[in-house]
Design a protein around this motif. Structure first.
Motif, PDB file in Angstrom:
ATOM      1  N   ALA A 157      -5.914 -76.470  -3.306  1.00 42.97           N
ATOM      2  CA  ALA A 157      -5.634 -77.548  -4.184  1.00 42.97           C
ATOM      3  C   ALA A 157      -4.720 -78.511  -3.616  1.00 42.97           C
ATOM      4  CB  ALA A 157      -5.334 -77.005  -4.968  1.00 42.97           C
ATOM      5  N   LEU A 158      -4.709 -79.855  -3.354  1.00 41.56           N
ATOM      6  CA  LEU A 158      -3.795 -80.983  -2.770  1.00 41.56           C
ATOM      7  C   LEU A 158      -4.197 -81.870  -3.564  1.00 41.56           C
ATOM      8  CD1 LEU A 158      -4.750 -80.988   1.220  1.00 41.56           C
ATOM      9  CD2 LEU A 158      -2.749 -79.488   0.018  1.00 41.56           C
ATOM     10  N   ASP A 159      -2.931 -82.516  -3.277  1.00 44.20           N
ATOM     11  CA  ASP A 159      -2.917 -84.286  -4.746  1.00 44.20           C
ATOM     12  C   ASP A 159      -3.087 -84.983  -3.374  1.00 44.20           C
ATOM     13  OD1 ASP A 159      -1.876 -82.340  -6.716  1.00 44.20           O
ATOM     14  OD2 ASP A 159      -0.354 -82.313  -6.342  1.00 44.20           O
ATOM     15  N   ARG A 160      -3.684 -85.551  -3.712  1.00 41.36           N
ATOM     16  CA  ARG A 160      -4.565 -86.658  -3.015  1.00 41.36           C
ATOM     17  C   ARG A 160      -4.637 -87.852  -3.274  1.00 41.36           C
ATOM     18  NH1 ARG A 160     -10.856 -87.550  -1.075  1.00 41.36           N
ATOM     19  NH2 ARG A 160     -10.898 -87.906  -3.523  1.00 41.36           N
ATOM     20  N   GLU A 161      -3.507 -88.763  -2.765  1.00 41.63           N
ATOM     21  CA  GLU A 161      -3.413 -90.675  -3.354  1.00 41.63           C
ATOM     22  C   GLU A 161      -4.409 -91.476  -2.438  1.00 41.63           C
ATOM     23  OE1 GLU A 161      -0.324 -94.376  -2.565  1.00 41.63           O
ATOM     24  OE2 GLU A 161       0.246 -92.119  -2.041  1.00 41.63           O
ATOM     25  N   THR A 162      -5.577 -92.174  -3.696  1.00 45.11           N
ATOM     26  CA  THR A 162      -6.136 -93.005  -2.709  1.00 45.11           C
ATOM     27  C   THR A 162      -5.858 -94.050  -3.884  1.00 45.11           C
ATOM     28  OG1 THR A 162      -8.149 -91.886  -3.606  1.00 45.11           O
ATOM     29  CG2 THR A 162      -7.988 -91.808  -0.994  1.00 45.11           C
ATOM     30  N   GLY A 163      -6.993 -95.314  -3.486  1.00 40.93           N
ATOM     31  CA  GLY A 163      -6.522 -96.731  -4.067  1.00 40.93           C
ATOM     32  C   GLY A 163      -5.150 -96.530  -5.268  1.00 40.93           C
ATOM     33  N   GLY A 164      -4.117 -96.627  -4.887  1.00 38.24           N
ATOM     34  CA  GLY A 164      -3.378 -96.605  -6.190  1.00 38.24           C
ATOM     35  C   GLY A 164      -2.639 -95.206  -6.781  1.00 38.24           C
ATOM     36  N   ARG A 165      -4.673 -94.738  -7.003  1.00 38.73           N
ATOM     37  CA  ARG A 165      -3.459 -93.005  -8.046  1.00 38.73           C
ATOM     38  C   ARG A 165      -3.786 -91.602  -6.875  1.00 38.73           C
ATOM     39  NH1 ARG A 165      -1.554 -94.681 -12.286  1.00 38.73           N
ATOM     40  NH2 ARG A 165      -2.646 -97.184 -13.014  1.00 38.73           N
ATOM     41  N   THR A 166      -3.167 -91.039  -7.763  1.00 45.03           N
ATOM     42  CA  THR A 166      -3.026 -89.352  -7.174  1.00 45.03           C
ATOM     43  C   THR A 166      -3.938 -88.857  -7.863  1.00 45.03           C
ATOM     44  OG1 THR A 166      -1.280 -89.998  -6.489  1.00 45.03           O
ATOM     45  CG2 THR A 166      -1.746 -88.312  -6.592  1.00 45.03           C
ATOM     46  N   LYS A 167      -5.155 -87.966  -7.449  1.00 45.14           N
ATOM     47  CA  LYS A 167      -5.578 -87.122  -7.320  1.00 45.14           C
ATOM     48  C   LYS A 167      -5.789 -85.949  -7.408  1.00 45.14           C
ATOM     49  CE  LYS A 167      -7.020 -89.715 -10.928  1.00 45.14           C
ATOM     50  NZ  LYS A 167      -7.060 -89.554 -12.752  1.00 45.14           N
ATOM     51  N   LEU A 226      -9.119 -82.449 -10.935  1.00 46.45           N
ATOM     52  CA  LEU A 226      -8.257 -82.962 -11.977  1.00 46.45           C
ATOM     53  C   LEU A 226      -8.799 -84.762 -11.776  1.00 46.45           C
ATOM     54  CD1 LEU A 226      -4.318 -81.020 -11.918  1.00 46.45           C
ATOM     55  CD2 LEU A 226      -6.193 -80.399 -13.949  1.00 46.45           C
ATOM     56  N   GLN A 227      -9.007 -84.687 -12.666  1.00 45.92           N
ATOM     57  CA  GLN A 227      -9.469 -86.267 -12.749  1.00 45.92           C
ATOM     58  C   GLN A 227      -9.382 -86.860 -14.282  1.00 45.92           C
ATOM     59  OE1 GLN A 227     -12.866 -88.189 -10.797  1.00 45.92           O
ATOM     60  NE2 GLN A 227     -12.448 -86.627  -9.947  1.00 45.92           N
ATOM     61  N   ILE A 228      -8.030 -86.248 -14.830  1.00 42.35           N
ATOM     62  CA  ILE A 228      -7.466 -86.729 -16.437  1.00 42.35           C
ATOM     63  C   ILE A 228      -8.756 -87.527 -17.095  1.00 42.35           C
ATOM     64  CG2 ILE A 228      -6.851 -86.095 -18.655  1.00 42.35           C
ATOM     65  CD1 ILE A 228      -4.913 -83.714 -16.646  1.00 42.35           C
ATOM     66  N   ALA A 229      -7.581 -88.813 -16.428  1.00 35.49           N
ATOM     67  CA  ALA A 229      -8.444 -90.434 -16.368  1.00 35.49           C
ATOM     68  C   ALA A 229      -8.525 -91.144 -15.741  1.00 35.49           C
ATOM     69  CB  ALA A 229      -7.407 -90.840 -18.079  1.00 35.49           C
ATOM     70  N   SER A 268      -5.161 -92.119 -14.541  1.00 34.52           N
ATOM     71  CA  SER A 268      -3.446 -91.157 -15.018  1.00 34.52           C
ATOM     72  C   SER A 268      -3.504 -90.815 -12.925  1.00 34.52           C
ATOM     73  CB  SER A 268      -3.720 -90.426 -16.103  1.00 34.52           C
ATOM     74  OG  SER A 268      -5.225 -89.567 -14.923  1.00 34.52           O
ATOM     75  N   ASP A 269      -2.240 -90.445 -13.186  1.00 35.10           N
ATOM     76  CA  ASP A 269      -2.258 -89.705 -11.668  1.00 35.10           C
ATOM     77  C   ASP A 269      -1.972 -88.213 -12.154  1.00 35.10           C
ATOM     78  OD1 ASP A 269      -1.692 -92.284 -10.056  1.00 35.10           O
ATOM     79  OD2 ASP A 269       0.207 -91.997 -11.351  1.00 35.10           O
ATOM     80  N   LEU A 278      -3.174 -72.637 -15.193  1.00 37.49           N
ATOM     81  CA  LEU A 278      -2.954 -73.722 -14.523  1.00 37.49           C
ATOM     82  C   LEU A 278      -1.893 -74.863 -15.163  1.00 37.49           C
ATOM     83  CD1 LEU A 278      -6.368 -75.943 -13.373  1.00 37.49           C
ATOM     84  CD2 LEU A 278      -5.092 -74.120 -12.104  1.00 37.49           C
ATOM     85  N   LEU A 279      -0.720 -74.950 -13.320  1.00 37.54           N
ATOM     86  CA  LEU A 279       0.455 -76.523 -14.711  1.00 37.54           C
ATOM     87  C   LEU A 279       0.582 -77.179 -14.372  1.00 37.54           C
ATOM     88  CD1 LEU A 279       2.811 -74.960 -16.485  1.00 37.54           C
ATOM     89  CD2 LEU A 279       1.593 -73.230 -14.834  1.00 37.54           C
ATOM     90  N   ILE A 280      -0.084 -78.829 -14.428  1.00 37.98           N
ATOM     91  CA  ILE A 280      -0.101 -80.013 -14.058  1.00 37.98           C
ATOM     92  C   ILE A 280       0.665 -80.637 -14.483  1.00 37.98           C
ATOM     93  CG2 ILE A 280      -1.607 -81.543 -14.757  1.00 37.98           C
ATOM     94  CD1 ILE A 280      -3.772 -79.179 -16.014  1.00 37.98           C
ATOM     95  N   GLY A 281       0.900 -81.594 -13.388  1.00 35.07           N
ATOM     96  CA  GLY A 281       1.881 -83.289 -14.157  1.00 35.07           C
ATOM     97  C   GLY A 281       0.679 -84.317 -14.166  1.00 35.07           C
ATOM     98  N   SER A 282       0.793 -85.336 -15.156  1.00 35.52           N
ATOM     99  CA  SER A 282      -0.120 -86.412 -15.691  1.00 35.52           C
ATOM    100  C   SER A 282       0.697 -86.980 -16.171  1.00 35.52           C
ATOM    101  CB  SER A 282      -0.814 -85.615 -16.189  1.00 35.52           C
ATOM    102  OG  SER A 282      -2.278 -86.857 -15.915  1.00 35.52           O
ATOM    103  N   ASP A 283       0.208 -88.501 -16.555  1.00 40.87           N
ATOM    104  CA  ASP A 283       0.801 -89.620 -17.432  1.00 40.87           C
ATOM    105  C   ASP A 283      -0.506 -89.844 -17.760  1.00 40.87           C
ATOM    106  OD1 ASP A 283      -0.733 -90.958 -15.665  1.00 40.87           O
ATOM    107  OD2 ASP A 283       0.752 -92.357 -14.566  1.00 40.87           O
TER     108      ASP A 283
END
Length: 445
Positions: free
Chosen positions: A206-216, A232-235, A238-239, A252-257
């Motif tokens: 799993a990688l955190d990818r930033e595209t279009g100003g958002r990270t998923k 991860l695409q919670i909203a 959201s990042d 899974l431990l997740i960081g999201s706003d």
């Protein structure tokens, strides 16, 4: 606490890492004000907990050091080279006791395996990557601004991977364990960070990818030639980042706003489950940043029973927190003196081991028992193992692409034959995107 002996060459002039500084490149993540807070861990530990490696300081000189953690007492072996290392040099232990070192010089990233040879250090060069390359799809861009860092140790312990991040894309390289030196194995559009292994075979990353100003968070399937699919695409706005995962339980431990726009929160979910992502209030401490760094293994099908260790950074310093999804409360304790901050591991029977180094004990491990498990909160289900599909035929390599989020296919796991160049190991279930948790279902208790 358990202190250990270290060879005399490392005791003379060894400086406490907390006092003498630490390398610039390390690994571990959490959620902070910027949403992508990278908290370096000065000691990198193999997935099985047998070995560790760090860049130690003797006087004003940095040198690699290997720790052995699976014996009766931990001990350290220095692996100095012909000249001191740069502070940003990265090291990573391998399952056979060798230490991979990444150096940067003259526009090249070089990789070497180090091993003790009597009084000296043996070196086995693996090759190099030119970070100035402009080759299409190489992950770097003109101008030489590509960044490279080693990813967390692969679960198998025999391979090592690095992420080369350019302006528009990121390349995943296998830098150890291949047949012909460093080899590019995947290309991911966008700037990637993080790096969490989702299975014991070292296939799903799993990688955190930033595209279009958002990270998923996305998943790179090394058994399908680097195929990328969402995780991860919670909203939509959201990042969503993956901070830690346990392959045994699926925790899974997740960081999201997502639950609090603009405010990163810590949450948890279960790989392959359609239960909502939860953001408990127990993982919020005013004025503090919580960063998960270790999760208890061996809790098969019991994600809510897994103990999680967190680094807590607050106005009064840094300490340790322990937490279980089922308990609804965070237990806090002081870190041992000289803790190699952000590093540690759980044993399957629930003991947290925190490595530390002080002038009096240059190699030590503090042992903290796991918190007692309370009753599971209402509504927490025990999730069955992800369903596995039939074994594909000879044409599997050209089969369908990633399942669309929320589709029936996305809820079933796929077993595939490994692509050419990847080891023939048990295939991992394909992750289910955690997109079946709209904001209306986010749980915050």
């Amino acid at each position: 606490m358990t202190a250990c002996a270290i060879e005399p060459t490392t005791e003379d002039g060894e400086r406490d890492p907390e006092e003498g500084g630490r390398p610039a490149e390390e690994g571990g993540r959490g959620t902070g004000e910027d949403g992508d807070r990278t908290v370096p861990a000065p000691l990198v530990i193999t997935a099985n907990g047998a070995y560790a490696a760090r860049l130690a300081l003797r006087g004003d000189c940095w040198f690699p050091e290997r720790w052995t953690l699976d014996g009766p007492e931990p001990y350290a072996v220095p692996l100095p080279g012909n000249q001191p290392e740069e502070p940003g040099t990265q090291v990573q232990p391998m399952a056979d006791g060798q230490v991979l070192i990444h150096r940067r010089a003259a526009g090249r990233h070089t990789f070497t395996l180090l091993y003790p040879t009597g009084p000296g250090t043996g070196e086995h060069p693996l090759g190099a990557i030119d970070h100035r390359t402009t080759e299409t799809g190489a992950g770097a861009d003109p101008g030489g601004d590509a960044e490279l860092r080693l990813l967390p140790p692969a679960p198998c312990g025999t391979r090592a991977y690095a992420l080369l991040v350019g302006r528009r894309s990121s390349a995943l390289w296998r830098v150890a364990g291949g047949a012909f030196g460093p080899e590019r194995v995947a290309e991911v559009p966008g700037r990637c960070s993080g790096g969490v292994w989702l299975d014991r075979a070292g296939r799903m990353l799993a990688l955190d990818r930033e595209t279009g100003g958002r990270t998923k968070a996305v998943v790179v399937d090394l058994g399908r030639g680097g195929e990328v699919s969402p995780l991860l695409q919670i909203a939509d706005g959201s990042d969503d980042r993956l901070l830690l995962a346990d392959p045994d339980s699926g925790l899974l431990l997740i960081g999201s706003d997502a639950p609090s726009p603009g405010e990163p929160r810590l949450g948890w979910g279960v790989l392959g489950s359609t239960l909502p992502v939860r953001f408990p209030e127990s993982l919020r401490l005013p004025g503090c940043t919580l960063t998960p760094f270790a999760v208890q293994p061996g809790q098969v099908l019991l994600p809510e029973s897994c103990a999680v260790a967190l680094r807590v950074d607050g106005p009064l310093g840094t300490w340790v927190g322990t937490w279980r999804p089922a308990d609804r409360r965070l237990r806090q304790c002081a870190a041992p003196e000289g803790w190699l901050t952000g590093s540690g591991l759980w044993t399957a029977d629930g003991e947290l081991r925190l490595p530390y180094a002080t002038p009096a004990a240059p190699c030590g491990v503090a042992r903290v028992p796991a918190p007692e498990q309370g009753p599971a909160p209402c509504g927490v289900a025990r999730v069955p193992a992800p369903e596995r599909g039939p074994e594909p035929g000879p044409g599997a390599g050209s089969g369908p692409g990633p399942a669309s989020p929320g589709s029936a296919d996305s809820r079933s796991a796929h077993r595939t034959r490994a692509a050419s160049g990847t080891p023939a190991e048990p295939s991992a279930p394909r992750p289910v995107p955690l997109q079946q948790a709209p904001l209306a279902r986010l749980v915050t208790n």
